[in-house]
Design a protein around this motif. Structure first.
Motif, PDB file in Angstrom:
ATOM      1  N   VAL A 191       4.865   6.450  -5.713  1.00 56.66           N
ATOM      2  CA  VAL A 191       3.999   6.861  -6.824  1.00 56.66           C
ATOM      3  C   VAL A 191       4.785   6.744  -8.126  1.00 56.66           C
ATOM      4  CG1 VAL A 191       2.615   8.719  -7.802  1.00 56.66           C
ATOM      5  CG2 VAL A 191       2.802   8.472  -5.317  1.00 56.66           C
ATOM      6  N   PRO A 248       0.799  -1.221   0.000  1.00 63.06           N
ATOM      7  CA  PRO A 248       0.000   0.000   0.000  1.00 63.06           C
ATOM      8  C   PRO A 248       0.831   1.269   0.000  1.00 63.06           C
ATOM      9  CG  PRO A 248      -0.902  -1.600   1.547  1.00 63.06           C
ATOM     10  CD  PRO A 248       0.438  -2.116   1.106  1.00 63.06           C
ATOM     11  N   LEU A 249       2.104   1.170   0.306  1.00 65.04           N
ATOM     12  CA  LEU A 249       2.926   2.371   0.351  1.00 65.04           C
ATOM     13  C   LEU A 249       3.971   2.376  -0.747  1.00 65.04           C
ATOM     14  CD1 LEU A 249       3.401   2.687   4.217  1.00 65.04           C
ATOM     15  CD2 LEU A 249       1.762   3.865   2.747  1.00 65.04           C
ATOM     16  N   ASN A 308      -3.066  12.367 -11.696  1.00 60.74           N
ATOM     17  CA  ASN A 308      -3.428  12.417 -10.284  1.00 60.74           C
ATOM     18  C   ASN A 308      -4.011  13.763  -9.854  1.00 60.74           C
ATOM     19  OD1 ASN A 308      -0.977  13.664 -10.692  1.00 60.74           O
ATOM     20  ND2 ASN A 308      -0.065  12.999  -8.762  1.00 60.74           N
ATOM     21  N   ALA A 341      -5.689  10.817  -3.038  1.00 59.44           N
ATOM     22  CA  ALA A 341      -6.510  10.806  -1.822  1.00 59.44           C
ATOM     23  C   ALA A 341      -7.923  10.308  -2.093  1.00 59.44           C
ATOM     24  CB  ALA A 341      -6.548  12.204  -1.218  1.00 59.44           C
ATOM     25  N   ASP A 342      -8.468  10.674  -3.268  1.00 59.13           N
ATOM     26  CA  ASP A 342      -9.852  10.335  -3.580  1.00 59.13           C
ATOM     27  C   ASP A 342      -9.950   9.829  -5.014  1.00 59.13           C
ATOM     28  OD1 ASP A 342     -11.096  11.406  -1.069  1.00 59.13           O
ATOM     29  OD2 ASP A 342     -10.264  13.285  -1.874  1.00 59.13           O
ATOM     30  N   ASN A 343     -10.987   9.052  -5.254  1.00 61.66           N
ATOM     31  CA  ASN A 343     -11.265   8.559  -6.602  1.00 61.66           C
ATOM     32  C   ASN A 343     -12.116   9.588  -7.334  1.00 61.66           C
ATOM     33  OD1 ASN A 343     -12.045   7.169  -8.923  1.00 61.66           O
ATOM     34  ND2 ASN A 343     -12.208   5.212  -7.856  1.00 61.66           N
ATOM     35  N   VAL A 354      -5.970   4.781  -5.183  1.00 63.21           N
ATOM     36  CA  VAL A 354      -6.355   5.202  -3.830  1.00 63.21           C
ATOM     37  C   VAL A 354      -5.835   4.211  -2.804  1.00 63.21           C
ATOM     38  CG1 VAL A 354      -8.310   5.560  -2.263  1.00 63.21           C
ATOM     39  CG2 VAL A 354      -8.383   6.502  -4.580  1.00 63.21           C
ATOM     40  N   LEU A 355      -5.976   2.912  -3.113  1.00 57.74           N
ATOM     41  CA  LEU A 355      -5.495   1.870  -2.208  1.00 57.74           C
ATOM     42  C   LEU A 355      -3.992   1.983  -1.981  1.00 57.74           C
ATOM     43  CD1 LEU A 355      -6.250  -0.708  -0.614  1.00 57.74           C
ATOM     44  CD2 LEU A 355      -5.743  -2.012  -2.703  1.00 57.74           C
ATOM     45  N   GLN A 356      -3.268   2.368  -3.043  1.00 57.97           N
ATOM     46  CA  GLN A 356      -1.816   2.529  -2.935  1.00 57.97           C
ATOM     47  C   GLN A 356      -1.425   3.865  -2.314  1.00 57.97           C
ATOM     48  OE1 GLN A 356       0.094  -0.081  -3.647  1.00 57.97           O
ATOM     49  NE2 GLN A 356      -1.784  -1.153  -4.236  1.00 57.97           N
ATOM     50  N   GLU A 357      -2.444   4.695  -2.010  1.00 62.98           N
ATOM     51  CA  GLU A 357      -2.237   6.023  -1.441  1.00 62.98           C
ATOM     52  C   GLU A 357      -1.478   6.944  -2.389  1.00 62.98           C
ATOM     53  OE1 GLU A 357      -0.596   5.842   2.490  1.00 62.98           O
ATOM     54  OE2 GLU A 357      -2.066   4.376   3.191  1.00 62.98           O
ATOM     55  N   TRP A 358      -1.726   6.739  -3.691  1.00 65.60           N
ATOM     56  CA  TRP A 358      -1.139   7.632  -4.697  1.00 65.60           C
ATOM     57  C   TRP A 358      -2.027   8.859  -4.926  1.00 65.60           C
ATOM     58  CZ3 TRP A 358      -0.120   3.110  -8.621  1.00 65.60           C
ATOM     59  CH2 TRP A 358       0.912   2.307  -8.119  1.00 65.60           C
TER      60      TRP A 358
END
Length: 352
Positions: free
Chosen positions: A12, A8-9, A63, A115-117, A109-113
């Motif tokens: 990017v 998840p981290l 993004n 914040a929102d979809n 979003v899951l990868q925290e690249w």
């Protein structure tokens, strides 16, 4: 349950291409629902088109996109094949793009690249939403019509040809309920009028110096076609619309453009090619915003385009108690069910 090959981290990706590859790798790792090479190629093309649109039209990276950007892109989608009636003009393509983009951004979003979809409910262009789109009431409709100058044939010598073109297109949207695909697909040969010399259309007969004002202009007829049987029809244009189309043909004949029957009736400013659905949407939206903008928030009119004008025109026909069979025939619709969502906007005897 399989584990994603990315934590998840994960950093990017440096490029939009890297985002797609990471998502494709994650999909390939799933035991069920893995994408075939053909599907991956199709989705990659979709992602490239989306990211290129963002850069060229919005100056945004992948993004930085927001819900209105996705919505604008989906509304602009219309493959070239649709223009000539090769495929049914529907929201199938829009829904597919919406689903794929939503999945890729959900992964991001899951990868925290991000914040929102951005591919959310506000970005969706569903079949129900298109059928139940904004319809202007009679007062607004009168204002929109009055904001289009009365057509003159021949047009004034100092009138820019783009204005003549746009006025003809707006009247076809507003007074004949033509669709985007029908407008974009019109050729000179689809226009029938005595001054054209034949049903196939001869543009050179519209030289400005040979044209004089004619108070009793014969009606222009258009031969329209489409994927559905009901879309293939001959439409007789109202007097003002006929004059506007004749004025455009007069102006068009002064331009260095091909005049054969199979050449586009309406052309773009830059490349003199066929107008795109996106260009037609912006033309309609500019007119709506310029006329009604002071009375509504920007968000209300942001998506008002050719479909809004078409639906409003159909409602005006119903307001005037036009027989349903005639409404369906004029609009290129097959059955009464197509009018159900518009009938709630009808207020009989309010039409001009």
């Amino acid at each position: 349950m399989s584990k994603s090959p990315l934590s998840p981290l994960s950093p990017v990706p440096a490029t939009a291409e890297g985002v797609f590859k990471a998502w494709a790798l994650e999909r390939a790792s799933q035991p069920k629902g893995a994408l075939s090479p053909r599907s991956l190629a199709s989705y990659h093309s979709l992602w490239v088109g989306w990211t290129e649109y963002l850069l060229s039209q919005k100056s945004l990276s992948w993004n930085e996109a927001r819900s209105p950007d996705v919505r604008a892109y989906l509304e602009a989608l219309n493959p070239r094949a649709l223009l000539r009636g090769l495929v049914n003009v529907s929201t199938v393509t829009q829904r597919r793009y919406y689903r794929v983009l939503k999945k890729i951004y959900a992964f991001a979003v899951l990868q925290e690249w991000v914040a929102d979809n951005p591919v959310d409910v506000g970005a969706s262009v569903s079949p129900t939403e298109q059928m139940d789109s904004l319809v202007f009431h009679a007062i607004d409709w009168a204002a929109l019509l009055q904001a289009v100058p009365p057509p003159q044939d021949p047009p004034p010598a100092d009138q820019p040809w783009l204005d003549v073109r746009d006025q003809a297109i707006l009247r076809l949207m507003m007074q004949s309920a033509l669709t985007v695909a029908e407008l974009a697909g019109l050729d000179i040969g689809d226009v029938q009028h005595p001054r054209l010399g034949s049903v196939h259309g001869v543009g050179e007969l519209f030289r400005a110096e040979e044209t004089t004002p004619q108070p009793d202009v014969a009606a222009v007829m258009l031969e329209l076609s489409g994927a559905r049987k009901a879309q293939a029809r001959r439409v007789t244009l109202p007097e003002e619309v006929s004059t506007a189309v004749l004025a455009w043909l007069t102006a068009r004949a002064t331009l260095p453009l091909p005049e054969a029957a199979d050449t586009p009736l309406f052309v773009s400013r830059k490349k003199a090619g066929r107008l795109t659905p996106r260009a037609l949407f912006h033309l309609a939206n500019r007119h709506v915003s310029a006329t009604l903008g002071p009375r509504y928030p920007d968000t209300v009119l942001a998506h008002a385009g050719p479909m809004t004008l078409r639906n409003s025109c159909i409602v005006r026909w119903l307001d005037a108690d036009m027989p349903e069979e005639e409404v369906l025939a004029r609009a290129g619709l097959r059955e009464s069910q197509a009018l159900l969502r518009l009938r709630k906007h009808v207020h009989a005897s309010q039409a001009d």
